[in-house]
Design a protein around this motif. Sequence first.
Motif, PDB file in Angstrom:
ATOM      1  N   GLU A  46       0.833  -1.212   0.000  1.00  0.00           N
ATOM      2  CA  GLU A  46       0.000   0.000   0.000  1.00  0.00           C
ATOM      3  C   GLU A  46       0.861   1.254   0.000  1.00  0.00           C
ATOM      4  O   GLU A  46       0.577   2.214  -0.717  1.00  0.00           O
ATOM      5  CB  GLU A  46      -0.935   0.007   1.215  1.00  0.00           C
ATOM      6  N   ARG A  47       1.911   1.253   0.790  1.00  0.00           N
ATOM      7  CA  ARG A  47       2.811   2.422   0.856  1.00  0.00           C
ATOM      8  C   ARG A  47       3.515   2.646  -0.476  1.00  0.00           C
ATOM      9  O   ARG A  47       3.638   3.781  -0.945  1.00  0.00           O
ATOM     10  CB  ARG A  47       3.831   2.218   1.987  1.00  0.00           C
ATOM     11  N   LEU A  48       3.983   1.571  -1.106  1.00  0.00           N
ATOM     12  CA  LEU A  48       4.643   1.685  -2.406  1.00  0.00           C
ATOM     13  C   LEU A  48       3.672   2.200  -3.479  1.00  0.00           C
ATOM     14  O   LEU A  48       4.053   3.017  -4.319  1.00  0.00           O
ATOM     15  CB  LEU A  48       5.246   0.345  -2.834  1.00  0.00           C
ATOM     16  N   ALA A  96       1.860   9.263  -6.095  1.00  0.00           N
ATOM     17  CA  ALA A  96       2.332  10.632  -5.872  1.00  0.00           C
ATOM     18  C   ALA A  96       3.317  11.049  -6.960  1.00  0.00           C
ATOM     19  O   ALA A  96       3.255  12.173  -7.479  1.00  0.00           O
ATOM     20  CB  ALA A  96       2.982  10.752  -4.490  1.00  0.00           C
ATOM     21  N   LYS A  97       4.231  10.150  -7.333  1.00  0.00           N
ATOM     22  CA  LYS A  97       5.181  10.446  -8.416  1.00  0.00           C
ATOM     23  C   LYS A  97       4.443  10.666  -9.730  1.00  0.00           C
ATOM     24  O   LYS A  97       4.750  11.592 -10.480  1.00  0.00           O
ATOM     25  CB  LYS A  97       6.179   9.302  -8.580  1.00  0.00           C
ATOM     26  N   LEU A 105       4.371  14.003 -12.044  1.00  0.00           N
ATOM     27  CA  LEU A 105       4.747  13.989 -13.459  1.00  0.00           C
ATOM     28  C   LEU A 105       3.598  14.461 -14.345  1.00  0.00           C
ATOM     29  O   LEU A 105       3.802  15.131 -15.350  1.00  0.00           O
ATOM     30  CB  LEU A 105       5.186  12.586 -13.884  1.00  0.00           C
ATOM     31  N   MET A 106       2.380  14.098 -13.972  1.00  0.00           N
ATOM     32  CA  MET A 106       1.196  14.479 -14.743  1.00  0.00           C
ATOM     33  C   MET A 106       1.078  15.998 -14.810  1.00  0.00           C
ATOM     34  O   MET A 106       0.629  16.553 -15.811  1.00  0.00           O
ATOM     35  CB  MET A 106      -0.052  13.883 -14.093  1.00  0.00           C
ATOM     36  N   GLY A 107       1.524  16.679 -13.757  1.00  0.00           N
ATOM     37  CA  GLY A 107       1.472  18.139 -13.712  1.00  0.00           C
ATOM     38  C   GLY A 107       2.394  18.806 -14.721  1.00  0.00           C
ATOM     39  O   GLY A 107       2.295  20.006 -14.957  1.00  0.00           O
TER      40      GLY A 107
END
Length: 122
Positions: free
Chosen positions: A47-49, A55-56, A60-62
């Motif tokens: 879940e953490r991974l 989040a990454k 990147l999408m931004g």
Amino acid sequence: MLEQTDEGIDSVMKPGSVKIVDRVSAIEAIKRLNEDDLLFLNRLIVERLKLISQAKSTMLMGSFTVGDRVGFQAADGQGLEGIVLRLNKKTVSIVTDDGHQWNVAPGLLHLIATVGAKQRGR
């Protein structure tokens, strides 16, 4: 085995706020866990991974905007270029110069020209 900073519970989710003091002790503790505990720990880690990966991807999408010209490499190694149609939850929808539509992970794209640059060039 784990050390929490003095910043309290709110800091637990911040990267680097909890450090493994002694990796050897952590390994030994894991070796003593039973199957149920290992499965629980595995679920927590997975879940953490996934959260870190999302989040990454979001970051990147931004980097892209609808209308940007982007490039990417297809599975066969062919370099393709196209225009961003839509920013999806996990992928970017692109229409290539030959009219085909692709959904590509943002980490596989590189920006060729932004919408702003196109508008300034007109």
